[in-house]
Design an enzyme around this catalytic site. Structure first.
Site, short mmCIF file in Angstrom:
data_model
loop_
_atom_site.label_atom_id
_atom_site.label_comp_id
_atom_site.label_asym_id
_atom_site.label_seq_id
_atom_site.Cartn_x
_atom_site.Cartn_y
_atom_site.Cartn_z
N ARG A 79 42.61 30.69 43.07
CA ARG A 79 41.84 31.28 41.58
C ARG A 79 42.70 31.93 41.31
NH1 ARG A 79 39.44 36.30 45.25
NH2 ARG A 79 41.75 37.52 45.57
N MET A 114 32.79 42.67 48.95
CA MET A 114 30.88 42.05 49.80
C MET A 114 32.15 42.11 51.47
SD MET A 114 28.95 40.48 46.81
CE MET A 114 30.47 39.49 46.45
N HIS A 123 44.91 46.50 48.90
CA HIS A 123 43.64 46.56 47.87
C HIS A 123 44.15 47.58 46.82
CE1 HIS A 123 41.35 49.74 47.40
NE2 HIS A 123 39.99 49.12 47.44
N CYS A 154 36.21 52.80 10.90
CA CYS A 154 37.36 53.91 11.59
C CYS A 154 36.81 54.91 12.63
CB CYS A 154 37.77 55.18 10.59
SG CYS A 154 36.28 55.92 9.51
N SER A 166 33.56 53.04 4.60
CA SER A 166 34.48 52.70 6.15
C SER A 166 33.14 53.74 7.02
CB SER A 166 35.40 53.57 5.91
OG SER A 166 35.76 53.86 7.55
N GLY A 200 37.13 43.05 47.63
CA GLY A 200 36.11 43.76 49.02
C GLY A 200 35.33 44.33 49.28
N ARG A 207 31.23 33.82 54.13
CA ARG A 207 31.72 34.59 52.95
C ARG A 207 31.16 35.08 52.14
NH1 ARG A 207 38.28 34.53 54.23
NH2 ARG A 207 37.76 32.82 55.71
N TYR A 246 38.11 45.21 8.01
CA TYR A 246 39.38 45.33 8.68
C TYR A 246 38.41 46.12 9.09
CZ TYR A 246 39.18 50.20 5.64
OH TYR A 246 39.23 51.31 5.38
N LYS A 301 34.76 31.77 44.41
CA LYS A 301 35.54 31.04 45.07
C LYS A 301 34.94 29.70 45.66
CE LYS A 301 36.78 33.61 48.70
NZ LYS A 301 36.37 34.42 49.64
#
Lengths: 906, 906
Positions: B350, B107, B471, B862, B795, B105, B96, B882, B26
């Site tokens: 933001r 703090m 919220h 895997c 693997s 919400g 703030r 992979y 902020k």
């Protein structure tokens, strides 16, 4: 062209004693004996390389082998002046196996090879004894048929029995030459019936079939089992020794025998052995006739006539030979000899097998005699054998009482020292089965390689037949088991499963006691007692110098201490165990488990209260009851180890281990604790884990219930301060188990240091202590650099490190480990000897990483491996500061540590 | 002296957007907005460093902070021409929190700070509105009392209700200035009663108490939970923003609102937001009054008057500002603004939170608009969010039927896309409880941070109040949950546990369905259906270009494919799963488990026959029944993955997993199999293990019962040959699990290769295949160089590697992992995201060692980690070929792999 065949004859052999890998132990020593001028019947050795080639190439012989054997055979014929199959003077040979290390009785031997329908006549002529010649021939057919062609011996024995019945005689010796000629014909028929072929008349064909059979015998079942038990690689192969026959059975001027240059049971310096007049070598070992002693001194015990008396001249020669051999080999020798018409031949010499007792006494004596150095003495001892010096003996009073009560059943030969008492088992299978519950004594008429598993399972071994070199005696000494052999008074009935002696009959399952040091066999149970070493060093009963065993032990341990670099501590959690270990040479405690203390009857209730506590407050209340008990435990241990470090491991096992499992017990406990059955049952169930080994235990408990560990460090530090006040010097080391993350140790170290500071403040006094961690989780090993930043020591818990590193649950893996050993996937059980490539590498990584961030880090091991010689050697190589093992393994670790240091030096 | 305070004002700020770590999100953005000329009320930011110092030093402020705050306060007074506590023109500020990343919400915030008994008069004068001044004052006392002094708000609200009753009015707004003056007095009394102190009249004292409260709020419980869920470090701390107040509640020419530069739910490019005339900022977010839309277009839906219509001039300014901001930040912005007497102020900007849907659409659109590059687009997407595009929608027919049946209860705001159907839960606790068994929809009047756990447990969230930025909406979008908010028609009675709308009443536990994409709320269950992506790509229903969602998905995946280096395969063991994964971008199967096939109903009997078999022959007979079934399984899978590699893992779990546990079931099975109950029971018990995870499973089964693995490779190879005959191109890779020793692999490889050669011979045809191993036992990783000599691929089974490497049983560790996370001993659950330091290091060691002896070794993973973004990044760094993951995680892995490659590049 590779040389596959090595010739030997007195004064000139192509091989020597150093070529054991190539010629096998027997072949190399035959060559060596020839070279130093000992009389040996000439012959030649086919190398182990030929056997290895044979196995690698699906049963083919290497190129050149045939030709080289032919050539050496010609040379042998020329030297002996005899010829294969000759009707006047035939060459007869023995064909014997011979691996790098002795595998007694495991592989095959063929004697009298070369006999056929014409050669037997030549043998009759040369020996002047037709009966002898045909007896040799019929024995040869049976041996060849059985060993080479796998014909069951009972076919031949059946014919022999039939013949004896027909003739109305009782003994083999009552059959005359004509009977034996007929028997030869019948034997040849059996051979044809069973194989579909005629018995081979060509001695060369016989020879090649015999060589092949010896090669094959390397892989028979009992040889494989023997190798597995003794850790002998399967790819070594065996050599084959072809040697001209000499006969100990040509009459009363002939004999055969075996001898030890020192006593293989006690190590005493006395020439010692057995022989039989008019017999072949196998007769002595087989245990069918009880052999006579060699020396007059020996004869005193048995009253039998000795060789020294019967053939004084040959005896003198034999003494010269044995002294020459022992001096040459600088070790106790095990000899085989044959006397053919008054002439002495040596057939074999090798370093004699011996008990732990004997190996130590011989090593110490030879140092005293200036024959070997202290280093050599240490290197010659099998570290495991040292434990034999600690083997129990009978309780004096109890034994005296047993003898006074007339419970002495008989006296046999003292083949393996130590006392044992247990229930009778008449078969190996039964012994294995009964040993699961009880101590067992295996009782056999005589043992054979098939009995190995039963001998392994038994506390001790008793046989009715056989001498000091019989199968039972040799194997028992190898295993370090008490053993009595040749107890001829015993009548053993396998069918009735009874044993009778001096009018008393015992059944399978009845108690019997044997003293392998004296040869006594006693009815019923006799209390066993610690050995002299234990009695003198631990119980202070007697003086070291009055006991040969104890003073030898002390010498060996003190020499080993000189050479070793590793420290040796013990795993102990009582003052008693601590004292024992200290007396045996331990320099501190490497692992003091605190959970055993929790289990003791007077405190388990408080422990259970603590576990079922619903709140931290309740738990602290229960812990407050445990605190004084733990503190007094530690005071006792610190006192026993005064001035030496004591590493205390904080609580490790999951809590459910302390709770009862059965509903009945839960109900009782619920009543005790004043909670409802349902509640307690639910708590017990909630603690159940799928994989407790990987569950809520070790430092995880300490982190979830810090109050437990806080109580424990308080008990440790308070105990140390109390002892300090008494003028003692306690050196506590606090060890936190199952650390995997530095953050775990950090969290606990903060909490516990705070608690310790609190104790210091309360008591107004401080004490030095260390705080460190077990390394038993693979992650801890891998991140040891991080952990070492805040740990003052590492102790490798190689049991758990093996479980997690290999993914082997010790409780469950037994089943497939057995299969893995059979299939050669594992070279040994990784719980017995450390898996150097895997677990060992984790240890190595942890050592390197740990010392990088903390050069002062102390490193030790406290898993079961800490008392196993190969693992101790690994610990030395990897640079640990100490190993820790159970009290009775301490001397093993000391000797193994010395050997490791000496190996490195050389 | 460290600078702890940064001043900001339009056109000139000491900070900028890059200083988020120091100034918080902020603060940095307030500074940035000032710098680019956006109208922002001036103020200053106290750095996060000051907060970190505060926590590290037990609540002390760093040296110089006091002075710097004083100094900047003076500067603020000078710039605004107002003074703290001034009776004419008082300075009021907001205080703030502002962390590096937004924690909505979580703090504390305090508004109107500076009001006291004199300043309130100044505010009355300046605003010309006495009622407003006293209303602000009483609000401030309540807020300050609650946030700073922890006084329960209900004390104040009780007084407010009492006052309204006394006055006989219904709304707060019906109270006049005199009423409010009285209320202020009562509030001050409450303050004194509850704290024992007078309400502080000194604005500086107020300010310092407020700053302290914001610091403290960093560690309140809900903030801690939020950080844990979102992986935000605890040691970042929060900044504190002190900013001069502007008022959106000075009358009809004042307003306050929030806006998104694009739609945060769908990503559509439309300016979008909500505002309230004559209100303070918190009113919009709190969800107490339903806010009005900002644009005319938005207004069409609701019929409420838009800002565009009400204040066209200010709206024009706002549009200019938002365009400037979006262009400047090159991302969708979430704005807070206040209009004070017709003048626009920006209070915050933001990067806007958005759904997975929206994040992808915005990224794709911005690439199309030339605003960002494809690389940036990929880097901006949370890989996990891609799964939201795969979230279910309602089955069209079933939904139409529901609507036709009149089951539409209401329509709310479409706050979180996706369809969900489940049982109603009216509280978070109930939702958590019910979710253990059923799918749950959490239904609340409005949600608060206390509801987090319930929201997490629910399938979807429905609220009666609140707007798109409430919220519930923000959190649901973050969690990727379907969410409908502001469904004002719903009457929710928490006491009766009912919900009523359009005359229908539903109880807790009844089914309800919500469509977070349209806002519809439907009574009863409505079948859910795959998303458009699933429908088009997998089921081939429709064209990609007709679906924005699907075409965006395809673009993102294809861009990611361009950048990524890692291959992405899937874990699948049915043709259906294989097809799904392939459609989503998988390039083969990395793990085809064969045990799932064993469990299927038509074959479990044969499997059980195989397990209870007493001889190899019996076992082979049972296996012969399973063979054709396995073969046809593999045919289907090879077909679905035609031309792509398929790694089949041979049987892994311990055999007891296939047997019934309860006596009842054992009895039934015994009857089926024709064996006695006792025999079967005994067999079941003999298979029981203490630690099955470390027991007789994986290749250990294959070694003890080679016939099982032989059947399996036969099935694989026969299936491959059959498919080849059909013209297909199967690429089988045979994977042996739980290898710890090279010798294990060697043994099995020999046996299995032989069996495969046999199949080749029988079929007269060959096929290429690979044979490799899982690396999941720590020993295998450590000795990978040895194993790689005979393995063609590795693997990594990181599930087991985590279990053994850390000694954490997945079944049991949950309990202490929770505690470890709480105590910060673990940064995250190692089963969710790979433990890079420990398990990761084992993987790294194995890769390096493996490639050393076998440079062609293929490397993959895997374990479940293969679909988790941080773990995928690790796999990229360590150089795997992979990753393999469950089908629906394939796109996540693709995007994560691309991000990893891009991160490395930059």
């Amino acid at each position: 062209m590779t040389k596959y065949v090595y010739y030997f004859t007195k004064g000139a052999a192509e091989g020597n004693a150093k070529m054991k890998d190539l010629l096998g132990g027997k072949g190399a020593n035959l060559a060596e004996m020839c070279n130093i001028g000992i009389p040996v019947p000439p012959g030649f050795t086919i190398t182990t390389e030929a056997c290895v080639y044979y196995y690698k190439n699906g049963g083919k012989y290497p190129e050149g082998l045939k030709e080289q054997v032919e050539e050496n055979l010609k040379r042998l014929e020329k030297e002996t002046g005899k010829k294969f199959g000759d009707p006047e003077n035939p060459l007869l040979v023995s064909v014997r196996s011979g691996a790098r290390v002795s595998m007694p009785g495991m592989m095959d031997t063929i004697l009298n090879l070369g006999l056929n329908d014409t050669a037997v006549k030549g043998l009759a002529k040369v020996s002047g004894n037709e009966r002898f010649a045909y007896d040799s021939y019929r024995r040869f057919i049976q041996m060849f048929g059985n060993v080479v062609m796998k014909i069951d011996s009972s076919y031949f024995e059946h014919e022999l029995e039939k013949m004896k019945k027909e003739k109305g005689v009782k003994n083999d010796t009552d059959l005359d030459a004509e009977d034996l000629k007929k028997l030869v014909e019948r034997y040849k028929e059996i051979y044809k019936e069973q194989t579909g072929k005629e018995f081979p008349q060509d001695p060369k064909e016989q020879l090649w079939l015999a060589i092949n059979a010896v090669f094959e015998s390397w892989n028979n079942e009992r040889a494989k089992v023997y190798r597995r038990i003794n850790g002998i690689p399967d790819d070594w192969g065996t050599a084959v020794n072809v040697q001209s026959m000499v006969f100990g059975n040509l009459g009363e001027d002939s004999a055969t025998g075996v001898a030890f240059t020192r006593d293989p049971a006690t190590g005493e310096k006395r020439f010692f052995g057995e022989y039989l007049i008019n017999a072949q070598g196998e007769d002595v070992v087989a245990g069918i006739r009880t052999p006579h002693p060699i020396t007059k001194e020996q004869a005193k015990e048995s009253g039998l006539k000795s060789l020294e008396e019967e053939m004084p001249e040959v005896f003198k020669q034999l003494v010269e030979v044995y002294q020459k051999l022992e001096k040459h080999y600088r070790d106790m020798q095990d000899l085989e000899f044959t006397i053919e018409r008054g002439k002495l031949y040596l057939l074999q010499t090798r370093n004699g097998k011996r008990t732990g007792f004997a190996s130590i006494r011989i090593a110490v004596d030879m140092v005293d005699e200036g024959l070997i150095t202290k280093e050599e003495a240490i290197m010659r001892i099998d570290p495991d054998a040292v434990t034999q010096l600690l083997a129990p003996v009978f309780d004096k009073e109890d034994k005296e009482k047993a003898l006074k009560d007339g419970r002495l059943l008989t006296k046999g030969l003292n083949a393996g020292p130590g006392a044992a008492s247990g229930k009778i088992a008449f078969s190996a299978e039964k012994a294995v089965e009964m040993a699961k519950k009880d101590k067992v004594i295996l009782v056999r008429i005589e043992t054979s390689p098939e009995d190995l598993a039963g001998m392994d399972a038994a506390e001790g071994i008793l046989t009715a037949r056989g001498g000091m070199t019989s199968h039972a005696a040799v194997v028992a000494r190898g295993m370090g088991k008490p053993c009595v052999v040749g107890a001829g008074e015993l009548e053993i009935d396998y069918n009735a499963k009874t044993l009778t002696a001096r009018g008393r009959t015992l059944k399978e399952g009845d108690y019997i006691s044997i003293d392998g040091t004296t040869g006594e066999v006693i009815e019923g149970e006799v209390k066993t007692m610690p050995s002299e070493v234990i009695n003198i060093l631990i119980h202070g009963k007697g003086k070291i110098e009055d006991s040969v065993v104890c003073s030898n032990y002390v010498k060996i341990i003190s020499w080993a201490e000189e050479f070793k670099k590793l420290g040796v501590r013990t795993n102990a959690d009582t003052p008693h165990d601590s004292k024992v270990a200290r007396s045996l040479g331990a320099k501190g405690i490497g692992l003091c488990r605190t959970e055993h203390m929790f289990f003791e009857e007077d405190r388990i209730k408080a422990v259970r209260e603590m576990i079922v506590a619903k709140t931290t407050e309740e738990r602290e209340k229960a812990l407050a009851k445990i605190l004084p008990m733990q503190r007094s435990d530690f005071e006792g241990i610190f006192e026993a180890m005064d001035g030496l470090p004591v590493t205390v491991r904080l609580l490790d096992p999951p809590l459910h281990e302390f709770l009862p499992k059965e509903d009945e017990d839960i109900k009782e406990l619920a009543k005790d604790l004043g909670v409802s059955f349902e509640e307690l049952k639910q708590r017990v169930e909630s603690l159940h884990e799928m994989n407790p080994m990987l569950g809520h235990r070790g430092c995880r408990l300490g982190i979830t219930y810090p109050e437990i560990y806080k109580m424990q460090v308080r008990a440790i530090i308070e105990a140390a301060l109390n002892n300090k006040k008494k003028g003692l010097n306690p050196l506590p080391e606090i060890m936190i188990p199952l650390i995997g993350f530095k953050a775990e140790l950090e969290y606990l170290k903060n909490i516990l240091t705070e608690e310790i500071e609190k104790v210091f403040e309360e008591k107004g006094e401080k004490i030095d202590y260390l705080m460190g961690t077990m390394i038993e989780v693979p992650r801890a090993a891998i991140t040891a650099d991080q952990i070492a930043e805040i740990a003052q020591f590492f102790s490798f818990g190689t049991n758990d490190l093996t479980q997690m590193g290999l993914g082997f649950s010790r409780d469950d893996a037994g089943e497939f480990i057995k299969i893995y050993l059979d299939k050669k996937i594992l070279p040994h059980d990784p719980f017995q000897s450390i898996d150097v490539d895997g677990v060992g590498q984790l240890v190595k990584i942890a050592c390197e990483k740990g010392r990088k961030t903390n050069p002062n880090l102390k490193l030790g091991i406290c898993g079961e491996h800490g008392g196993e010689p190969k693992s101790v050697e690994f610990c030395h190589r990897v640079g640990l500061n100490y190993v820790s093992c159970s009290p009775y393994r301490v001397p093993v670790a000391i000797v193994a540590a010395a050997q490791a240091a000496l190996k490195e030096k050389n």
